[in-house]
Design a protein around this motif. Structure first.
Motif, PDB file in Angstrom:
ATOM      1  N   LEU A  13       0.832  -1.201   0.000  1.00  0.00           N
ATOM      2  CA  LEU A  13       0.000   0.000   0.000  1.00  0.00           C
ATOM      3  C   LEU A  13       0.864   1.248   0.000  1.00  0.00           C
ATOM      4  N   GLU A  14       1.910   1.241   0.810  1.00  0.00           N
ATOM      5  CA  GLU A  14       2.804   2.392   0.849  1.00  0.00           C
ATOM      6  C   GLU A  14       3.466   2.590  -0.507  1.00  0.00           C
ATOM      7  N   ARG A  15       3.870   1.500  -1.151  1.00  0.00           N
ATOM      8  CA  ARG A  15       4.528   1.595  -2.450  1.00  0.00           C
ATOM      9  C   ARG A  15       3.561   2.133  -3.507  1.00  0.00           C
ATOM     10  N   ALA A  16       2.302   1.720  -3.461  1.00  0.00           N
ATOM     11  CA  ALA A  16       1.318   2.225  -4.409  1.00  0.00           C
ATOM     12  C   ALA A  16       1.154   3.738  -4.244  1.00  0.00           C
ATOM     13  N   LYS A  17       1.111   4.210  -3.000  1.00  0.00           N
ATOM     14  CA  LYS A  17       1.002   5.646  -2.747  1.00  0.00           C
ATOM     15  C   LYS A  17       2.265   6.369  -3.218  1.00  0.00           C
ATOM     16  N   GLU A  18       3.427   5.771  -2.949  1.00  0.00           N
ATOM     17  CA  GLU A  18       4.692   6.367  -3.390  1.00  0.00           C
ATOM     18  C   GLU A  18       4.736   6.480  -4.904  1.00  0.00           C
ATOM     19  N   LEU A  19       4.295   5.429  -5.606  1.00  0.00           N
ATOM     20  CA  LEU A  19       4.302   5.448  -7.067  1.00  0.00           C
ATOM     21  C   LEU A  19       3.410   6.550  -7.610  1.00  0.00           C
ATOM     22  N   ARG A  20       2.259   6.683  -7.022  1.00  0.00           N
ATOM     23  CA  ARG A  20       1.344   7.734  -7.460  1.00  0.00           C
ATOM     24  C   ARG A  20       1.991   9.102  -7.274  1.00  0.00           C
ATOM     25  N   ASN A  63       6.561  -2.834  -8.987  1.00  0.00           N
ATOM     26  CA  ASN A  63       5.665  -1.684  -8.878  1.00  0.00           C
ATOM     27  C   ASN A  63       4.320  -1.982  -9.518  1.00  0.00           C
ATOM     28  N   GLY A  64       4.346  -2.588 -10.692  1.00  0.00           N
ATOM     29  CA  GLY A  64       3.112  -2.930 -11.380  1.00  0.00           C
ATOM     30  C   GLY A  64       2.275  -3.911 -10.582  1.00  0.00           C
ATOM     31  N   LEU A  65       2.939  -4.893 -10.012  1.00  0.00           N
ATOM     32  CA  LEU A  65       2.238  -5.890  -9.211  1.00  0.00           C
ATOM     33  C   LEU A  65       1.570  -5.245  -8.007  1.00  0.00           C
ATOM     34  N   CYS A  66       2.264  -4.326  -7.355  1.00  0.00           N
ATOM     35  CA  CYS A  66       1.678  -3.623  -6.204  1.00  0.00           C
ATOM     36  C   CYS A  66       0.440  -2.830  -6.612  1.00  0.00           C
ATOM     37  N   LEU A  67       0.550  -2.101  -7.704  1.00  0.00           N
ATOM     38  CA  LEU A  67      -0.596  -1.299  -8.155  1.00  0.00           C
ATOM     39  C   LEU A  67      -1.746  -2.189  -8.619  1.00  0.00           C
ATOM     40  N   PHE A  68      -1.428  -3.269  -9.312  1.00  0.00           N
ATOM     41  CA  PHE A  68      -2.456  -4.190  -9.781  1.00  0.00           C
ATOM     42  C   PHE A  68      -3.154  -4.836  -8.589  1.00  0.00           C
ATOM     43  N   ARG A  69      -2.381  -5.194  -7.599  1.00  0.00           N
ATOM     44  CA  ARG A  69      -2.955  -5.806  -6.397  1.00  0.00           C
ATOM     45  C   ARG A  69      -3.875  -4.819  -5.680  1.00  0.00           C
ATOM     46  N   GLU A  78      -9.068  -9.560  -5.011  1.00  0.00           N
ATOM     47  CA  GLU A  78      -7.658  -9.697  -4.677  1.00  0.00           C
ATOM     48  C   GLU A  78      -7.247 -11.156  -4.480  1.00  0.00           C
ATOM     49  N   GLU A  79      -8.215 -12.023  -4.233  1.00  0.00           N
ATOM     50  CA  GLU A  79      -7.890 -13.434  -4.022  1.00  0.00           C
ATOM     51  C   GLU A  79      -7.246 -14.052  -5.257  1.00  0.00           C
ATOM     52  N   ASN A  80      -7.555 -13.524  -6.433  1.00  0.00           N
ATOM     53  CA  ASN A  80      -6.981 -14.065  -7.671  1.00  0.00           C
ATOM     54  C   ASN A  80      -5.459 -13.899  -7.701  1.00  0.00           C
ATOM     55  N   ILE A  81      -4.985 -12.691  -7.464  1.00  0.00           N
ATOM     56  CA  ILE A  81      -3.538 -12.466  -7.493  1.00  0.00           C
ATOM     57  C   ILE A  81      -2.878 -13.127  -6.285  1.00  0.00           C
ATOM     58  N   MET A 151      -7.550 -13.386 -14.962  1.00  0.00           N
ATOM     59  CA  MET A 151      -7.016 -12.048 -14.689  1.00  0.00           C
ATOM     60  C   MET A 151      -6.607 -11.343 -15.976  1.00  0.00           C
ATOM     61  N   GLU A 152      -5.970 -12.075 -16.884  1.00  0.00           N
ATOM     62  CA  GLU A 152      -5.493 -11.482 -18.133  1.00  0.00           C
ATOM     63  C   GLU A 152      -6.655 -10.995 -19.002  1.00  0.00           C
ATOM     64  N   LYS A 153      -7.713 -11.767 -19.066  1.00  0.00           N
ATOM     65  CA  LYS A 153      -8.837 -11.439 -19.954  1.00  0.00           C
ATOM     66  C   LYS A 153      -9.852 -10.508 -19.298  1.00  0.00           C
ATOM     67  N   ASP A 154      -9.926 -10.503 -17.981  1.00  0.00           N
ATOM     68  CA  ASP A 154     -10.966  -9.742 -17.289  1.00  0.00           C
ATOM     69  C   ASP A 154     -10.389  -8.598 -16.446  1.00  0.00           C
ATOM     70  N   CYS A 155      -9.567  -8.909 -15.480  1.00  0.00           N
ATOM     71  CA  CYS A 155      -9.060  -7.904 -14.536  1.00  0.00           C
ATOM     72  C   CYS A 155      -8.045  -6.958 -15.166  1.00  0.00           C
ATOM     73  N   TYR A 156      -7.142  -7.486 -15.945  1.00  0.00           N
ATOM     74  CA  TYR A 156      -6.081  -6.678 -16.561  1.00  0.00           C
ATOM     75  C   TYR A 156      -6.645  -5.580 -17.471  1.00  0.00           C
ATOM     76  N   PRO A 157      -7.582  -5.891 -18.382  1.00  0.00           N
ATOM     77  CA  PRO A 157      -8.149  -4.807 -19.194  1.00  0.00           C
ATOM     78  C   PRO A 157      -8.851  -3.740 -18.346  1.00  0.00           C
ATOM     79  N   ARG A 158      -9.525  -4.164 -17.277  1.00  0.00           N
ATOM     80  CA  ARG A 158     -10.177  -3.188 -16.388  1.00  0.00           C
ATOM     81  C   ARG A 158      -9.127  -2.339 -15.670  1.00  0.00           C
ATOM     82  N   PHE A 159      -8.005  -2.951 -15.285  1.00  0.00           N
ATOM     83  CA  PHE A 159      -6.916  -2.201 -14.656  1.00  0.00           C
ATOM     84  C   PHE A 159      -6.405  -1.126 -15.611  1.00  0.00           C
ATOM     85  N   LEU A 160      -6.203  -1.499 -16.880  1.00  0.00           N
ATOM     86  CA  LEU A 160      -5.695  -0.544 -17.870  1.00  0.00           C
ATOM     87  C   LEU A 160      -6.674   0.606 -18.123  1.00  0.00           C
TER      88      LEU A 160
END
Length: 175
Positions: A13-20, A63-69, A78-81, A151-160
């Motif tokens: 969570l801290e890393r996601a805030k730092e990235l932003r 960094n990407g994994l943290c933000l995606f999570r 979140e249970e998927n990742i 995740m690739e077909k459903d969650c990832y496009p929504r993340f983008l």
């Protein structure tokens, strides 16, 4: 059931805030005004843009994994990742510790009463349960592959398309 933001490691969570904050302040500066130490952060911008190239790029970036999570937590999936990463960790487990670790993963993510049950079809659950009789490093491969595809077909496009990601990429284009 998802435990929400509390289930994320505090460092994530801290890393996601730092990235932003990093991308926000970094991208607001013009290239001419950047100090030498700040120019090194251009690699962060390239990394951010690579996440859109493929799901694998996103997952291979800390960094990407943290933000995606964090995104998945906001989407209550979140249970998927968590399952995917548990399987990655399991694959690297010593043979002597496979059985108890497999049992833990199965009870947490696959069992019908699992607190963080992932969405798997009956056949995949049956194969995984059968694999549990003789746990090996590959006993979760089929289930992990199904969750990866989900995740690739459903969650990832929504993340983008999420405001979180779009805000960061918009700043790279205007900064």
């Amino acid at each position: 059931m998802c435990r929400g933001l509390d289930s994320l490691p505090i460092t994530c969570l801290e890393r996601a805030k730092e990235l932003r904050a990093l991308f926000g302040s970094f991208l607001q500066k013009s290239d001419h005004n950047l100090k030498k130490s700040e120019k090194l952060k251009l690699s962060d911008v390239k990394e951010l843009l690579q996440w859109k190239e493929s799901f694998d790029h996103l997952l291979s970036s800390q960094n990407g994994l943290c933000l995606f999570r964090a995104f998945l937590v906001s989407e209550f999936s979140e249970e998927n990742i968590a399952f995917y990463l548990a399987c990655e960790d399991y694959r690297a487990t010593k043979a002597s510790k496979l059985a108890p670790k497999a049992e833990k993963i199965y009870k947490e993510f696959i069992d019908s009463d699992a607190p963080r049950e992932v969405n798997l079809d009956y056949a995949t659950k049956a194969v995984t349960k059968e694999n549990m009789e003789q746990p090996s490093q590959s006993c979760f491969d089929e289930a992990q592959a199904k969750i990866y595809i989900l995740m690739e077909k459903d969650c990832y496009p929504r993340f983008l398309k999420s405001s979180m990601y779009l805000e960061l990429t918009r700043k790279t284009r205007t900064g």
